[in-house]
Scaffold this motif. Structure first.
Motif, PDB file in Angstrom:
ATOM      1  N   GLY A  67       0.798  -1.231   0.000  1.00  0.00           N
ATOM      2  CA  GLY A  67       0.000   0.000   0.000  1.00  0.00           C
ATOM      3  C   GLY A  67       0.826   1.274   0.000  1.00  0.00           C
ATOM      4  O   GLY A  67       0.295   2.348   0.275  1.00  0.00           O
ATOM      5  N   HIS A  68       2.097   1.186  -0.302  1.00  0.00           N
ATOM      6  CA  HIS A  68       2.969   2.383  -0.250  1.00  0.00           C
ATOM      7  C   HIS A  68       2.504   3.435  -1.258  1.00  0.00           C
ATOM      8  O   HIS A  68       2.187   3.108  -2.402  1.00  0.00           O
ATOM      9  CB  HIS A  68       4.408   1.961  -0.557  1.00  0.00           C
ATOM     10  N   ILE A  69       2.469   4.704  -0.823  1.00  0.00           N
ATOM     11  CA  ILE A  69       2.165   5.803  -1.745  1.00  0.00           C
ATOM     12  C   ILE A  69       3.238   6.890  -1.628  1.00  0.00           C
ATOM     13  O   ILE A  69       3.942   6.982  -0.619  1.00  0.00           O
ATOM     14  CB  ILE A  69       0.777   6.441  -1.493  1.00  0.00           C
ATOM     15  N   ALA A  70       3.365   7.682  -2.699  1.00  0.00           N
ATOM     16  CA  ALA A  70       4.244   8.851  -2.704  1.00  0.00           C
ATOM     17  C   ALA A  70       3.371  10.084  -2.879  1.00  0.00           C
ATOM     18  O   ALA A  70       2.261  10.004  -3.427  1.00  0.00           O
ATOM     19  CB  ALA A  70       5.252   8.744  -3.844  1.00  0.00           C
ATOM     20  N   TYR A  71       3.867  11.225  -2.389  1.00  0.00           N
ATOM     21  CA  TYR A  71       3.148  12.497  -2.487  1.00  0.00           C
ATOM     22  C   TYR A  71       3.941  13.433  -3.388  1.00  0.00           C
ATOM     23  O   TYR A  71       5.087  13.778  -3.081  1.00  0.00           O
ATOM     24  CB  TYR A  71       2.979  13.127  -1.098  1.00  0.00           C
ATOM     25  N   HIS A  72       3.315  13.836  -4.500  1.00  0.00           N
ATOM     26  CA  HIS A  72       3.990  14.725  -5.458  1.00  0.00           C
ATOM     27  C   HIS A  72       3.325  16.100  -5.451  1.00  0.00           C
ATOM     28  O   HIS A  72       2.198  16.253  -5.922  1.00  0.00           O
ATOM     29  CB  HIS A  72       3.930  14.117  -6.871  1.00  0.00           C
ATOM     30  N   PHE A  73       4.040  17.083  -4.903  1.00  0.00           N
ATOM     31  CA  PHE A  73       3.576  18.469  -4.931  1.00  0.00           C
ATOM     32  C   PHE A  73       4.109  19.098  -6.218  1.00  0.00           C
ATOM     33  O   PHE A  73       5.202  19.677  -6.233  1.00  0.00           O
ATOM     34  CB  PHE A  73       4.087  19.228  -3.699  1.00  0.00           C
ATOM     35  N   ALA A  74       3.341  18.951  -7.303  1.00  0.00           N
ATOM     36  CA  ALA A  74       3.838  19.371  -8.621  1.00  0.00           C
ATOM     37  C   ALA A  74       4.103  20.866  -8.667  1.00  0.00           C
ATOM     38  O   ALA A  74       5.095  21.316  -9.244  1.00  0.00           O
ATOM     39  CB  ALA A  74       2.845  18.965  -9.708  1.00  0.00           C
ATOM     40  N   GLY A  75       3.231  21.647  -8.042  1.00  0.00           N
ATOM     41  CA  GLY A  75       3.392  23.100  -8.061  1.00  0.00           C
ATOM     42  C   GLY A  75       4.659  23.541  -7.350  1.00  0.00           C
ATOM     43  O   GLY A  75       5.224  24.594  -7.656  1.00  0.00           O
ATOM     44  N   GLU A  76       5.084  22.742  -6.397  1.00  0.00           N
ATOM     45  CA  GLU A  76       6.290  23.057  -5.619  1.00  0.00           C
ATOM     46  C   GLU A  76       7.503  22.313  -6.148  1.00  0.00           C
ATOM     47  O   GLU A  76       8.605  22.468  -5.632  1.00  0.00           O
ATOM     48  CB  GLU A  76       6.082  22.656  -4.145  1.00  0.00           C
ATOM     49  N   LYS A  77       7.268  21.423  -7.110  1.00  0.00           N
ATOM     50  CA  LYS A  77       8.344  20.581  -7.665  1.00  0.00           C
ATOM     51  C   LYS A  77       9.009  19.755  -6.559  1.00  0.00           C
ATOM     52  O   LYS A  77      10.240  19.683  -6.453  1.00  0.00           O
ATOM     53  CB  LYS A  77       9.389  21.419  -8.400  1.00  0.00           C
ATOM     54  N   VAL A  78       8.196  19.114  -5.743  1.00  0.00           N
ATOM     55  CA  VAL A  78       8.692  18.334  -4.604  1.00  0.00           C
ATOM     56  C   VAL A  78       8.025  16.964  -4.601  1.00  0.00           C
ATOM     57  O   VAL A  78       6.812  16.855  -4.778  1.00  0.00           O
ATOM     58  CB  VAL A  78       8.384  19.074  -3.280  1.00  0.00           C
ATOM     59  N   LEU A  79       8.850  15.931  -4.399  1.00  0.00           N
ATOM     60  CA  LEU A  79       8.349  14.558  -4.295  1.00  0.00           C
ATOM     61  C   LEU A  79       8.797  13.950  -2.975  1.00  0.00           C
ATOM     62  O   LEU A  79       9.989  13.945  -2.663  1.00  0.00           O
ATOM     63  CB  LEU A  79       8.912  13.711  -5.449  1.00  0.00           C
ATOM     64  N   PHE A  80       7.826  13.432  -2.217  1.00  0.00           N
ATOM     65  CA  PHE A  80       8.136  12.677  -1.013  1.00  0.00           C
ATOM     66  C   PHE A  80       7.942  11.201  -1.354  1.00  0.00           C
ATOM     67  O   PHE A  80       6.815  10.720  -1.469  1.00  0.00           O
ATOM     68  CB  PHE A  80       7.232  13.102   0.137  1.00  0.00           C
ATOM     69  N   ALA A  81       9.052  10.494  -1.554  1.00  0.00           N
ATOM     70  CA  ALA A  81       8.990   9.115  -2.058  1.00  0.00           C
ATOM     71  C   ALA A  81       9.169   8.071  -0.960  1.00  0.00           C
ATOM     72  O   ALA A  81       9.055   6.876  -1.232  1.00  0.00           O
ATOM     73  CB  ALA A  81      10.058   8.917  -3.133  1.00  0.00           C
ATOM     74  N   ALA A  82       9.471   8.512   0.265  1.00  0.00           N
ATOM     75  CA  ALA A  82       9.623   7.615   1.425  1.00  0.00           C
ATOM     76  C   ALA A  82      10.539   6.444   1.113  1.00  0.00           C
ATOM     77  O   ALA A  82      11.683   6.642   0.731  1.00  0.00           O
ATOM     78  CB  ALA A  82       8.264   7.187   1.946  1.00  0.00           C
ATOM     79  N   ASP A  83      10.035   5.202   1.230  1.00  0.00           N
ATOM     80  CA  ASP A  83      10.909   4.028   1.116  1.00  0.00           C
ATOM     81  C   ASP A  83      10.791   3.331  -0.239  1.00  0.00           C
ATOM     82  O   ASP A  83      11.161   2.162  -0.369  1.00  0.00           O
ATOM     83  CB  ASP A  83      10.607   3.029   2.245  1.00  0.00           C
ATOM     84  N   THR A  84      10.263   4.037  -1.248  1.00  0.00           N
ATOM     85  CA  THR A  84      10.250   3.476  -2.600  1.00  0.00           C
ATOM     86  C   THR A  84      11.533   3.848  -3.335  1.00  0.00           C
ATOM     87  O   THR A  84      12.271   2.966  -3.795  1.00  0.00           O
ATOM     88  CB  THR A  84       9.027   3.977  -3.389  1.00  0.00           C
ATOM     89  N   LEU A  85      11.808   5.140  -3.420  1.00  0.00           N
ATOM     90  CA  LEU A  85      13.010   5.621  -4.116  1.00  0.00           C
ATOM     91  C   LEU A  85      13.911   6.328  -3.122  1.00  0.00           C
ATOM     92  O   LEU A  85      13.498   7.298  -2.479  1.00  0.00           O
ATOM     93  CB  LEU A  85      12.597   6.598  -5.228  1.00  0.00           C
ATOM     94  N   PHE A  86      15.140   5.819  -2.975  1.00  0.00           N
ATOM     95  CA  PHE A  86      16.154   6.517  -2.189  1.00  0.00           C
ATOM     96  C   PHE A  86      17.140   7.170  -3.139  1.00  0.00           C
ATOM     97  O   PHE A  86      17.237   6.792  -4.311  1.00  0.00           O
ATOM     98  CB  PHE A  86      16.909   5.532  -1.282  1.00  0.00           C
ATOM     99  N   SER A  87      17.916   8.112  -2.634  1.00  0.00           N
ATOM    100  CA  SER A  87      18.957   8.680  -3.472  1.00  0.00           C
ATOM    101  C   SER A  87      19.984   7.591  -3.766  1.00  0.00           C
ATOM    102  O   SER A  87      20.530   6.966  -2.853  1.00  0.00           O
ATOM    103  CB  SER A  87      19.621   9.859  -2.772  1.00  0.00           C
ATOM    104  N   LEU A  88      20.199   7.327  -5.037  1.00  0.00           N
ATOM    105  CA  LEU A  88      21.115   6.290  -5.553  1.00  0.00           C
ATOM    106  C   LEU A  88      20.698   4.872  -5.192  1.00  0.00           C
ATOM    107  O   LEU A  88      21.486   3.928  -5.339  1.00  0.00           O
ATOM    108  CB  LEU A  88      22.565   6.558  -5.124  1.00  0.00           C
ATOM    109  N   GLY A  89      19.464   4.691  -4.723  1.00  0.00           N
ATOM    110  CA  GLY A  89      19.003   3.347  -4.373  1.00  0.00           C
ATOM    111  C   GLY A  89      17.495   3.250  -4.436  1.00  0.00           C
ATOM    112  O   GLY A  89      16.811   4.161  -4.913  1.00  0.00           O
TER     113      GLY A  89
END
Ligand SMILES: [Zn+2]
Length: 255
Positions: free
Chosen positions: A117-139
């Motif tokens: 049930g994992h979800i990500a929150y994309h604030f398109a107007g702010e150009k910000v993505l909260f990806a939690a434990d799906t996408l890490f930096s370089l991982g």
């Protein structure tokens, strides 16, 4: 007025994050790993907590929810698919939907794989993505509940977002990810430069996040499972992206 974001450590290596809308005063926490550091961040900025946007049910993302809700009466937002195993949910969301934090609006992106049930929150107007434990930096996150195909599909969705998107993740795992990435994509000069920068940042005890998604598209091997060079390096020339992604994830599990 644009959003203000405050990022800080919780527990040992979890990130807490607050996003604040100056026009209405509303402030959302992205997950609630632990109440005390979130309270400290709110006090530091003089913000009032109005919402908690939950990404998934793991204890290190939800442990502070009930304490914070009791203190602030804030609204708890979570995926419909996971509402039964996340405490005190007020509003359920799913892909295609949005959630507002004052004048700020986040699109909900289903990102199964780490959990179903994992979800990500994309604030398109702010150009910000909260990806939690799906996408890490370089991982990317470990695949605990979903399938490798689920996770690769989720990463492809996040990869489709604009390059200038600022990526925020659930954990400070970038150094270990950088060292692994170099073993599977050693000819990538952008990655080598980034890995050196990450070594410096962590030696100085600085955060490696947020990072632009455009850089991740060039440097993160888990977003490049359909790159012929990586397939060749893994001895999987001609194999499909899912087979390459699976090999990358399994190697990282053993790294
Ligand atoms: Zn997790």
């Amino acid at each position: 007025m644009t959003a203000l974001i405050e990022m800080f450590l919780c527990r040992s290596d979890n990130f807490g994050a607050l996003i604040h809308d100056p026009s209405t005063g509303r402030t959302a926490a992205i997950d609630a790993p632990e109440a005390a550091p979130i309270e400290a961040a709110l006090a530091r900025r003089g913000w009032r907590l109005t919402d908690i946007l939950v990404t998934h049910h793991h204890e290190d993302h939800v442990a502070g929810i009930e304490t914070l809700k009791a203190a602030h009466g804030c609204r708890v937002v979570a995926a419909k698919a996971d509402a039964h195993r996340i405490p005190a949910v007020d509003l359920t969301v799913e892909e295609g939907g949005t959630v507002s934090v004052g004048a700020l609006e986040a699109a909900i992106i289903d990102t199964p794989g780490h959990t179903v049930g994992h979800i990500a929150y994309h604030f398109a107007g702010e150009k910000v993505l909260f990806a939690a434990d799906t996408l890490f930096s370089l991982g990317c996150g470990r695949v605990f509940e979903g399938t490798m195909a689920d996770m690769w599909g989720s990463l492809q969705k996040l990869r489709a977002l604009p390059d200038e998107t600022q990526l925020y993740c659930g954990h400070e795992y970038t150094l270990s990810n950088a060292r692994f990435a170099l073993t599977v994509d050693p000819g990538n000069e952008a990655l080598a430069a980034r890995a050196a920068e990450v070594e410096r940042q962590r030696a100085e005890n600085r955060f490696t996040l947020p990072v632009k998604l455009g850089a991740e598209k060039r440097e993160n091997p888990f977003l490049r499972a359909d790159d012929a060079g990586i397939a060749r390096h893994l001895g999987l020339e001609g194999a499909g992206a899912l087979a390459v992604f699976t090999e990358l994830r399994e190697r990282k599990n053993r790294f």
